[in-house]
Design a protein around this motif. Structure first.
Motif, short mmCIF file in Angstrom:
data_model
loop_
_atom_site.label_atom_id
_atom_site.label_comp_id
_atom_site.label_asym_id
_atom_site.label_seq_id
_atom_site.Cartn_x
_atom_site.Cartn_y
_atom_site.Cartn_z
N SER A 1 -2.15 11.58 4.61
CA SER A 1 -3.59 11.08 4.50
C SER A 1 -4.62 11.68 5.47
CB SER A 1 -3.61 9.49 4.86
OG SER A 1 -3.23 9.20 6.20
N GLY A 2 -4.03 12.28 6.60
CA GLY A 2 -4.97 12.83 7.37
C GLY A 2 -5.28 11.87 8.79
N ASP B 1 -14.29 4.45 10.71
CA ASP B 1 -14.23 3.22 9.71
C ASP B 1 -12.93 2.70 9.63
OD1 ASP B 1 -13.40 5.79 8.75
OD2 ASP B 1 -14.18 5.75 6.69
N ILE B 2 -12.03 3.43 10.39
CA ILE B 2 -10.75 3.03 10.27
C ILE B 2 -10.02 2.38 11.59
CG2 ILE B 2 -8.14 3.48 9.65
CD1 ILE B 2 -9.36 5.67 7.85
N TYR B 3 -9.50 1.26 11.33
CA TYR B 3 -9.09 0.52 12.75
C TYR B 3 -7.62 0.13 12.66
CZ TYR B 3 -14.01 0.25 14.20
OH TYR B 3 -15.27 0.58 14.57
N ALA B 4 -7.00 -0.11 13.67
CA ALA B 4 -5.60 -0.46 13.66
C ALA B 4 -5.28 -1.58 14.71
CB ALA B 4 -4.63 0.72 13.87
N ALA B 5 -4.44 -2.53 14.50
CA ALA B 5 -4.10 -3.71 15.53
C ALA B 5 -2.73 -4.11 15.34
CB ALA B 5 -5.17 -4.80 15.26
N GLY B 6 -2.11 -4.69 16.31
CA GLY B 6 -0.87 -5.25 16.37
C GLY B 6 0.37 -4.36 16.59
N ASP B 7 1.29 -4.53 16.15
CA ASP B 7 2.64 -3.77 16.55
C ASP B 7 2.49 -2.24 16.06
OD1 ASP B 7 3.54 -6.22 17.17
OD2 ASP B 7 5.24 -6.08 15.63
N VAL B 8 1.81 -1.93 14.99
CA VAL B 8 1.64 -0.78 14.58
C VAL B 8 0.75 0.14 15.41
CG1 VAL B 8 -0.32 -0.93 12.52
CG2 VAL B 8 1.72 0.71 12.34
N ALA C 1 0.94 -1.20 -0.06
CA ALA C 1 0.00 0.15 -0.11
C ALA C 1 0.94 1.14 -0.10
CB ALA C 1 -0.94 0.00 1.28
N THR C 2 0.55 2.19 -0.77
CA THR C 2 1.31 3.29 -0.84
C THR C 2 0.82 4.62 -0.37
OG1 THR C 2 0.65 3.64 -3.28
CG2 THR C 2 2.79 2.50 -2.87
N GLY C 3 -0.75 4.46 -0.34
CA GLY C 3 -1.46 5.74 0.06
C GLY C 3 -2.84 5.36 0.64
N LEU C 4 -3.45 6.42 1.34
CA LEU C 4 -4.95 6.40 1.89
C LEU C 4 -5.60 7.56 1.34
CD1 LEU C 4 -6.91 4.90 3.54
CD2 LEU C 4 -5.92 5.93 5.58
N ASP C 5 -6.47 7.26 0.85
CA ASP C 5 -7.71 8.64 0.55
C ASP C 5 -8.85 8.38 1.58
OD1 ASP C 5 -9.67 10.43 -0.19
OD2 ASP C 5 -9.05 10.24 -2.45
N MET C 6 -8.88 9.17 2.88
CA MET C 6 -9.75 8.69 3.77
C MET C 6 -11.01 9.43 3.31
SD MET C 6 -7.70 9.87 7.15
CE MET C 6 -9.35 9.81 8.24
N ALA C 7 -11.38 10.39 2.36
CA ALA C 7 -12.52 10.92 2.07
C ALA C 7 -13.29 10.05 1.01
CB ALA C 7 -12.30 12.36 1.42
N ALA C 8 -12.37 9.53 0.09
CA ALA C 8 -12.83 8.55 -0.95
C ALA C 8 -12.95 6.97 -0.49
CB ALA C 8 -12.21 8.60 -2.15
N ARG C 9 -12.58 7.03 0.67
CA ARG C 9 -12.30 5.31 1.32
C ARG C 9 -11.76 4.67 0.35
NH1 ARG C 9 -18.08 4.46 4.60
NH2 ARG C 9 -17.64 6.14 6.17
N GLU D 1 -6.32 1.20 -6.98
CA GLU D 1 -7.34 1.55 -5.94
C GLU D 1 -8.04 0.39 -5.27
OE1 GLU D 1 -8.49 5.33 -6.23
OE2 GLU D 1 -6.38 6.10 -6.48
N VAL D 2 -8.11 0.33 -3.85
CA VAL D 2 -9.15 -0.70 -3.38
C VAL D 2 -10.07 -0.07 -2.59
CG1 VAL D 2 -9.38 -2.85 -2.13
CG2 VAL D 2 -7.21 -2.64 -3.53
N PRO D 3 -11.38 0.08 -2.83
CA PRO D 3 -12.22 0.72 -2.02
C PRO D 3 -12.63 -0.06 -0.90
CG PRO D 3 -13.34 -0.18 -3.89
CD PRO D 3 -12.06 -0.58 -3.92
#
Length: 463
Positions: free
Chosen positions: A262-263, A289-296, A89-97, A106-108
């Protein structure tokens, strides 16, 4: 949220994307299916292989007891997912999801889970890092390449950094009969994670097993020969170590660079989350709508002063992945916090080391059972009058007891009505952690963020 799918539709036909084909990513995907998610599921990973187990890479694989290619994680259930492996993954567009990939695709998503973990911190001098014989150890390929070099019977291995991974590598080399020098800028091995009292024991263990341990020094340069092979390392005390294999074990970097701009509230310390694994944006507002888990991920923990904890622990990744999966599919009133007490283990120089809680937050240590001299003991850490962590060297049977003390915020030093009494006259000692402004190698818990006990900020009224 306006324009968002209802939870019922999300479960039935939503799109969930997991960035990070890791332990946390796989277990979260399995948990999503187990909890009834029937929509589309996509897992994105920068490595070309399926998720695999990392702890064996510095233990059994280096000893020749396991094959690096055979460390794939067992599948607990079918996840029925689209796998995008070998494409970071190289980027995230939070507005366009949408998640942008290195191949331009790009993966929606309707829900996004980030489990990108960490990578090994490289040797800072690029030309020296590229010398033949200089390694890091994080990936399956790293481990396989290092094993091939160790199989060639090098004259001497230099390990830079005596955290848990560096110490495990040194242990494996000695077990294979290879001469090892360990260079650690701290006062002792494991000092950043367990403090100087326990670090002194770790130093004794290394030296008793024939490790040439150099503490309080830094490697200032790596030297290569005309063929580009590493041949020596120069240390800050003026000494030189002749070596044909160098393993750089300087800790980890969190994989968040792809989120720049990305914001999202992501940076070198990880992705800031609430206790339910929901990520914050750069304004400090929690996303839904965005979650994180693990070492990051870095999440606040009420048992540890609401410090934001970044945990490089296998068990934490599994548990946090399950919490994130549950909360992604739940109403706000049904969401769960991630409150598990951290736990960690290591095996080195014939000793099993296990810890619970956050020892590195402690200011005092009490040797509650056993003996430092015999390298068989339990050390209990205290912070502001309460039990905050415990470590066991070949005494792990006691740790559930101390975990309960941590969970119940028991006083420190703890009373002992039900376990072996400490030797007469034994008193708490200064745990002897290094100044946090001086980096050491290998803490497995990173403390960051606000602590309610911190009163350093003052306000001066305007004149």
């Amino acid at each position: 949220m306006p324009g968002d799918l209802s939870l019922e539709r999300l479960r039935r036909e939503g799109r969930i994307v997991v960035v990070g084909a890791s332990l946390a990513g796989l277990r979260a995907a399995e948990a999503l299916r187990e909890k009834g998610f029937a929509g589309s599921l996509t897992l994105i990973g920068d490595e070309p292989c399926a998720p695999y187990d990392r702890p064996p890479l510095s233990k059994q694989v280096l000893l020749g007891r396991a094959d690096a290619e055979r460390t794939a994680l067992p599948r607990l259930r079918d996840v029925d997912a689209t796998w995008r492996l070998g494409v970071p993954a190289t980027g995230l567009d939070m507005a366009a999801r949408r998640v942008r990939l290195a191949d331009g695709d790009e993966v929606p998503y309707d829900r996004l889970l980030i489990t990108t973990g960490v990578r090994a911190r490289p040797w800072p001098h690029e030309a020296e890092a590229e010398l033949d014989g200089v390694f890091v150890l994080r990936t399956r390929d790293d481990s396989a390449a290092l094993v091939r070099r160790l199989d060639a019977s090098p004259r001497r291995v230099l390990v830079i950094g005596a955290g848990f991974t560096g110490s495990e590598i040194a242990s494996a080399c000695r077990e294979r009969g290879i001469a090892v020098t360990v260079a650690e800028r701290g006062a002792a091995p494991l000092v950043g994670a367990l403090g100087g009292v326990v670090g002194a024991v770790a130093a004794e263990m290394q030296r008793e097993h024939g490790v040439d341990l150099r503490c309080g020094v830094m490697v200032t340069a790596l030297e290569g020969d005309a063929a580009g092979r590493v041949r020596a390392a120069h240390l800050s005390d003026g000494s030189t170590v002749e070596t044909d294999v160098v393993i750089v074990s300087l800790g980890a970097l969190r994989n968040t660079e792809w989120l720049a701009g990305s914001g999202l509230g992501a940076g070198p310390r990880g992705i800031a989350c609430d206790a339910g694994c929901r990520a914050f944006d750069i304004r400090g507002i929690v996303t839904d709508d965005i979650y994180a888990a693990g070492d990051v991920a870095r999440c606040p923990h009420p048992l540890f002063g609401y410090q934001f904890l970044s945990l490089e622990h296998w068990g934490n990744a599994v548990t946090q992945a399950g919490i994130a999966a549950h909360n992604m599919l739940s109403e706000s009133t049904d969401r769960l916090p991630h409150l598990e007490v951290p736990a960690f283990w290591s095996s080195q120089f014939g000793v099993n080391i296990k810890s619970v809680g956050v020892p590195s937050l402690g200011t005092e240590i009490l040797i509650a059972q056993g003996s430092l001299k015999e390298h068989r003991f339990v050390g209990v850490y205290g912070y502001q009058g309460r039990v905050i962590g415990a470590v066991a060297f070949d005494q792990a049977r006691w740790l559930p007891f101390y975990q309960e003390l941590i969970e119940t915020t028991a006083p420190f030093p703890p009373p002992y009505p039900t376990v072996d009494r400490r030797p007469d006259g034994q008193r708490p000692l200064d745990a002897d952690f290094p100044d946090p402004s001086v980096p050491t190698h290998g803490p497995t818990v990173t403390l960051s963020g606000y602590s309610p006990a911190d009163r350093r900020m003052t306000f001066t009224p305007a004149h």
